[in-house]
Design an enzyme around this catalytic site. Sequence first.
Site, PDB file in Angstrom:
ATOM      1  CG  ASP A 101      -2.401   0.642   1.310  1.00  0.00           C
ATOM      2  OD1 ASP A 101      -2.074   1.922   0.361  1.00  0.00           O
ATOM      3  OD2 ASP A 101      -2.852   0.839   1.128  1.00  0.00           O
ATOM      4  CG  ASP A 198      -4.122   5.657   0.910  1.00  0.00           C
ATOM      5  OD1 ASP A 198      -5.278   5.659   1.106  1.00  0.00           O
ATOM      6  OD2 ASP A 198      -4.072   6.877   1.896  1.00  0.00           O
ATOM      7  CD  GLU A 239      -8.599   5.325  -1.267  1.00  0.00           C
ATOM      8  OE1 GLU A 239      -9.721   5.349  -0.626  1.00  0.00           O
ATOM      9  OE2 GLU A 239      -7.197   5.874  -1.040  1.00  0.00           O
ATOM     10  CG  HIS A 312      -8.916  -1.408   4.457  1.00  0.00           C
ATOM     11  ND1 HIS A 312      -9.468  -1.210   3.051  1.00  0.00           N
ATOM     12  CD2 HIS A 312      -8.094   0.056   4.655  1.00  0.00           C
ATOM     13  CE1 HIS A 312      -8.296   0.105   2.802  1.00  0.00           C
ATOM     14  NE2 HIS A 312      -8.268   0.711   4.074  1.00  0.00           N
ATOM     15  CG  ASP A 313     -11.352   2.721   4.079  1.00  0.00           C
ATOM     16  OD1 ASP A 313     -10.771   2.622   5.326  1.00  0.00           O
ATOM     17  OD2 ASP A 313     -10.459   3.312   3.045  1.00  0.00           O
TER      18      ASP A 313
HETATM   19  C1  NOJ Z   1      -7.838   6.096   2.394  1.00  0.00           C
HETATM   20  C2  NOJ Z   1      -7.445   4.267   3.512  1.00  0.00           C
HETATM   21  O1  NOJ Z   1      -7.865   3.204   2.625  1.00  0.00           O
HETATM   22  C3  NOJ Z   1      -8.294   5.356   4.716  1.00  0.00           C
HETATM   23  O2  NOJ Z   1      -8.550   3.639   5.581  1.00  0.00           O
HETATM   24  C4  NOJ Z   1      -7.131   6.163   5.153  1.00  0.00           C
HETATM   25  O3  NOJ Z   1      -7.709   5.999   6.450  1.00  0.00           O
HETATM   26  C5  NOJ Z   1      -6.941   7.179   4.514  1.00  0.00           C
HETATM   27  N1  NOJ Z   1      -7.289   6.705   2.714  1.00  0.00           N
HETATM   28  C6  NOJ Z   1      -6.167   8.293   4.900  1.00  0.00           C
HETATM   29  O4  NOJ Z   1      -4.629   7.960   4.675  1.00  0.00           O
END
Ligand code: NOJ
Length: 532
Positions: A101, A198, A239, A312-313
């Site tokens: 990541d 990210d 992302e 994971h979010d």
């Molecule tokens: C996206 C990530 O998926 C998330 O878990 C993170 O808190 C934020 N970016 C900040 O890095």
Amino acid sequence: MFGKKYNDFLKLVVYQVYPRSFKDTNSDGIGDLRGIIEKLDYLKELGINAIWICPCFKSPQVDNGYDISDYCDIQPELGNMDDIKELIEKAHKLGIKILMDLVANHTSSEHKWFKESKKSKDNPYSDYYYWFDEPQATYGSIWGGSAWEFCEERQQYYLHRYHTTMPDLNWTNPKVRKEIYDVVDFWSGLGVDGFRCDVITEISKDFSKNQMGMGPHIHEYINGLFGRPEAEHLFTVGECWVWSKEEYCKLTKEERKELSTMFQFEHILFGKKKGGYMPEPQSLTALRDILIRWQEVSYENDLLYPLFTDNHDQPSFISRVGDYKNKRYELATCIATMFYTLRGIPFLFQGQEFGTISPHYDSIDDFRDVSAINYYNYNKDELGEKTILEHLNFGSRDNARRPVAWDDSEFNGFSDVAPWIPLNSNYKEINLKKDRESKKSIFEFYKSLLKLRKENDEIIYGELKVLSQPEDGYWLFERELGDKKIVVCCNFENENKITLPYNSANLLITNNLERKDASCDYSAYEVAIYRI
Ligand code: NOJ
């Protein structure tokens, strides 16, 4: 037409690991890299061929590793450099690629660059971050409150789009860009095969405009990073909180050498309001429409499309789109079939392969996520404790971060001590051991589906032809390549009669244990794939 690189990438099946919650091998209640090594054979059996590991670098863990203090070392509670090298080597031996990541938008305030940067307006690191005499009104914090923090030492404000301890890197500074190139080259030198990037579309900013747009240098920066000869071979998935097709094309077209692909969140965010905390019932019909639209974009423009439902979010996807309480097996396998028989790159999130659903808790003390706790603190007076907990139980990121329930023992086979975050409240009912012992095993269905995908190129490369009508309560589509053709039949919420337009069809896979042929009665969430 794809080039060789993208043709190869289309064969990837990625499994996402959130290391803290995957498997603990040293009895500290925190998952670790050795835990991933231990589960490699399991993952091989499932049928994946790449693992994306959420950040495992040195970090104060304010945001569980997305706040990095050293990009080229491992967080001690997760392991060390020898462990990651061993993991890469063992995974490669099994034909599994490793994706790390890459958090390039911000660091932790504990990173050496920031510690130096804040000392004065004039030092070798002073322009590594965004410093202003006054906050810039166009940029706010994603997690509530101001995005601008005053630093006594330097007598200026710095930008943090996330937590105050996560300052944004200044990509207009060529030295910063070079530092991140070095990070990529360091890991690629150790054999890493690619990166999940990210919030990568945030790295270029424009303070004269609202933060939601991308900054003017975004393509230049990303191409500068991944278009370099040293990095061109890497698989990269961004992302990207970007909705336009045009930008999707620009960011991911093979010849532009920016990203290999990017997550597209329309199907994830549909029906989620207020930062994802407000539930709204969803239908599979609405989901199908979104998927078809993005498949069209992918075919028209030769793009790689990531096929994902969970990460994971996000709360568990099946907990949001159907009757997961009564028909969890049928729903989970139906969703898997809808996604993983399309053209694109399957991504699975840990626990999804045995139908994990979102848990439920009665106290804020059971939550750990910094954004959930911020949400609680900012809204508790206005909304009241009960409503906030309802929101968190529906939409909190912690939903996905509960330890993987490998079995129903005291600590779920995750650890032999109490874990860093309470176990998934559903673990007695939903755990891998129980799932595998059941005749209706979601894991076994995933395994068969991924095997089918691997062995039939028409699922990976074939044309897509939709046969059902928008108003039908089911989805019927063909995938065809040369003289090979399959048809995928996904029934939605209600029972339906579905007649296939062929003289004969051979059943390849189904989630209805009674089904023997292509007879036309389909129960709720029933799926079947036939060879034509
Ligand atoms: C996206 C990530 O998926 C998330 O878990 C993170 O808190 C934020 N970016 C900040 O890095």
